[in-house]
Design an enzyme around this catalytic site. Sequence first.
Site, mmCIF file in Angstrom:
data_model
loop_
_atom_site.group_PDB
_atom_site.id
_atom_site.type_symbol
_atom_site.label_atom_id
_atom_site.label_comp_id
_atom_site.label_asym_id
_atom_site.label_seq_id
_atom_site.Cartn_x
_atom_site.Cartn_y
_atom_site.Cartn_z
ATOM 1 N N ARG A 3 0.848 -1.202 0.000
ATOM 2 C CA ARG A 3 0.000 0.000 0.000
ATOM 3 C C ARG A 3 0.881 1.248 0.000
ATOM 4 N NH1 ARG A 3 1.572 2.072 4.123
ATOM 5 N NH2 ARG A 3 0.319 3.906 3.779
ATOM 6 N N GLY A 4 0.214 2.423 -0.111
ATOM 7 C CA GLY A 4 0.962 3.684 -0.175
ATOM 8 C C GLY A 4 1.238 3.998 -1.633
ATOM 9 N N ALA A 5 0.909 5.222 -2.048
ATOM 10 C CA ALA A 5 0.917 5.539 -3.478
ATOM 11 C C ALA A 5 2.239 5.215 -4.200
ATOM 12 C CB ALA A 5 0.524 7.002 -3.672
ATOM 13 N N ARG A 31 -7.229 -0.735 -7.347
ATOM 14 C CA ARG A 31 -7.516 0.458 -6.522
ATOM 15 C C ARG A 31 -7.591 1.672 -7.458
ATOM 16 N NH1 ARG A 31 -4.256 1.116 -1.098
ATOM 17 N NH2 ARG A 31 -6.231 2.086 -0.499
ATOM 18 N N GLN A 75 -3.346 2.864 9.673
ATOM 19 C CA GLN A 75 -1.979 2.922 9.127
ATOM 20 C C GLN A 75 -1.057 3.768 10.005
ATOM 21 O OE1 GLN A 75 -4.779 3.278 7.351
ATOM 22 N NE2 GLN A 75 -4.577 2.547 5.258
ATOM 23 N N ASP A 115 -1.936 10.742 -2.598
ATOM 24 C CA ASP A 115 -2.234 9.652 -3.536
ATOM 25 C C ASP A 115 -2.429 10.155 -4.960
ATOM 26 O OD1 ASP A 115 -3.195 8.627 -0.738
ATOM 27 O OD2 ASP A 115 -2.729 6.917 -2.009
ATOM 28 N N ASN A 139 -5.620 12.435 -0.458
ATOM 29 C CA ASN A 139 -4.844 11.627 0.483
ATOM 30 C C ASN A 139 -5.831 10.900 1.387
ATOM 31 O OD1 ASN A 139 -2.256 10.780 1.533
ATOM 32 N ND2 ASN A 139 -2.694 12.008 3.344
ATOM 33 N N LYS A 140 -5.305 10.128 2.308
ATOM 34 C CA LYS A 140 -6.128 9.302 3.198
ATOM 35 C C LYS A 140 -7.267 10.099 3.827
ATOM 36 C CE LYS A 140 -5.801 5.790 3.770
ATOM 37 N NZ LYS A 140 -6.615 4.854 2.947
HETATM 38 O O1 MRU Z 1 -4.945 3.173 1.666
HETATM 39 P P1 MRU Z 1 -3.461 3.414 1.746
HETATM 40 O O2 MRU Z 1 -2.863 2.902 3.006
HETATM 41 O O3 MRU Z 1 -2.760 2.927 0.515
HETATM 42 O O4 MRU Z 1 -3.348 4.990 1.761
HETATM 43 C C1 MRU Z 1 -2.079 5.575 1.807
HETATM 44 C C2 MRU Z 1 -2.113 7.039 1.959
HETATM 45 O O5 MRU Z 1 -3.146 7.677 1.956
HETATM 46 C C3 MRU Z 1 -0.783 7.728 2.020
HETATM 47 O O6 MRU Z 1 -0.873 8.878 2.804
HETATM 48 C C4 MRU Z 1 -0.371 8.132 0.597
HETATM 49 O O7 MRU Z 1 -0.401 7.010 -0.244
HETATM 50 C C5 MRU Z 1 0.959 8.730 0.559
HETATM 51 S S1 MRU Z 1 2.223 7.532 0.774
HETATM 52 C C6 MRU Z 1 3.733 8.238 0.596
#
Ligand code: MRU
Length: 349
Positions: free
Chosen positions: A52-54, A95, A201, A242, A251-252
């Site tokens: 996970r994470g962009a 996703r 997270q 993201d 973002n999240k």
């Molecule tokens: O659903 P996730 O855990 O993939 O979401 C991740 C986030 O929202 C992070 O803040 C974002 O991807 C930036 S990661 C450097």
Amino acid sequence: MIAEGIVVMRMIKWENGLVLTPDQTLLPLEEVTLKLCSVEQMAEAIKTLRVRGAPLLGAAAAFGVALSAYYSKAQTLSELLSDLEEAGTTIKMQRPTAVNLFWATDRVLNMARAYKGDVEGLRAAVILEAKQIADEDAAQNYAIGKNGAVLINDGDTILTHCNAGELATVEYGTALGVIRAAWGQGKKIKVLADETRPLLQGARLTTYELQRDGIPVTLITDNMAGYVMSKGLINKVIVGADRIVQDAVFNKIGTYSLAVLAHEHNIPFYVAAPKSTFDLTCKAENVTIEERKPCEVTHVGCQQTAPNGVNVMNPAFDATPLKYVTGIITETGIYTKDHFQKFNKTFPL
Ligand code: MRU
């Protein structure tokens, strides 16, 4: 230069036809390395947030296509290309919000479409392209850290949301990369980490990373952000992204509330992200926000906390209008409010 005590690890790597990456759903209690050997396994890992994470999703997407290249039984270039296209479609379905997933898949596919050579050559070229995407992401994170560290003062307390650390990238992190770089410069900083409901997270991953590095971190629940700002307990907010579009940062879920609160309290709100996260062809209204399963909200882990059958909303991301963003820290520099006006299909810098 990486400061003493800071542990740097590769979050995704290719080893003889396997993609190795930590299973993030098991952290912080269990450290298990996934060994993925098909695009379907990679797709499942992406869907379930094991990966996970962009920025990491970008590298994972590219390695997913590389797995398909490696194991394909294609005899001709066009058969192989058809397998790669199918793999790309599978990856992209997992996703919808993080643009890095689409960007990296398209980068590998575009290279493959333009490739002139034989089947074995294309197989190797796809794997190489995925490795290059991973290497570039690692390098970009160090540059983001260096660029962002100038914004951090000795004694700052920084609030962050979700996990924009090493685990969300190929190496080092974006928002946490800035924090790591500032810490490495000897700045005595502290971090407050939002737990980040529903999938935690922040609680599970951000505190785990910072504790490991010896950077002081305090865990708070998401609904404490207003309290800590009103009490003057933080000086800055830094989050990842993201997708960054012409008028907003995705973002999240919960990031938008933080940005509005920071604005109200005159606290700088920074976003740290590589340029692979920019999608300047579109506006916020064109972006699909992932809606995840209700059980993530009705349960905490395996424990049910809501009555059976209750209606649930579970958007995984939100959009923060650029007017709330003090600056976007990238590998080539910091974009401020003045630059945002020019966010129209091209980079202002
Ligand atoms: O659903 P996730 O855990 O993939 O979401 C991740 C986030 O929202 C992070 O803040 C974002 O991807 C930036 S990661 C450097």
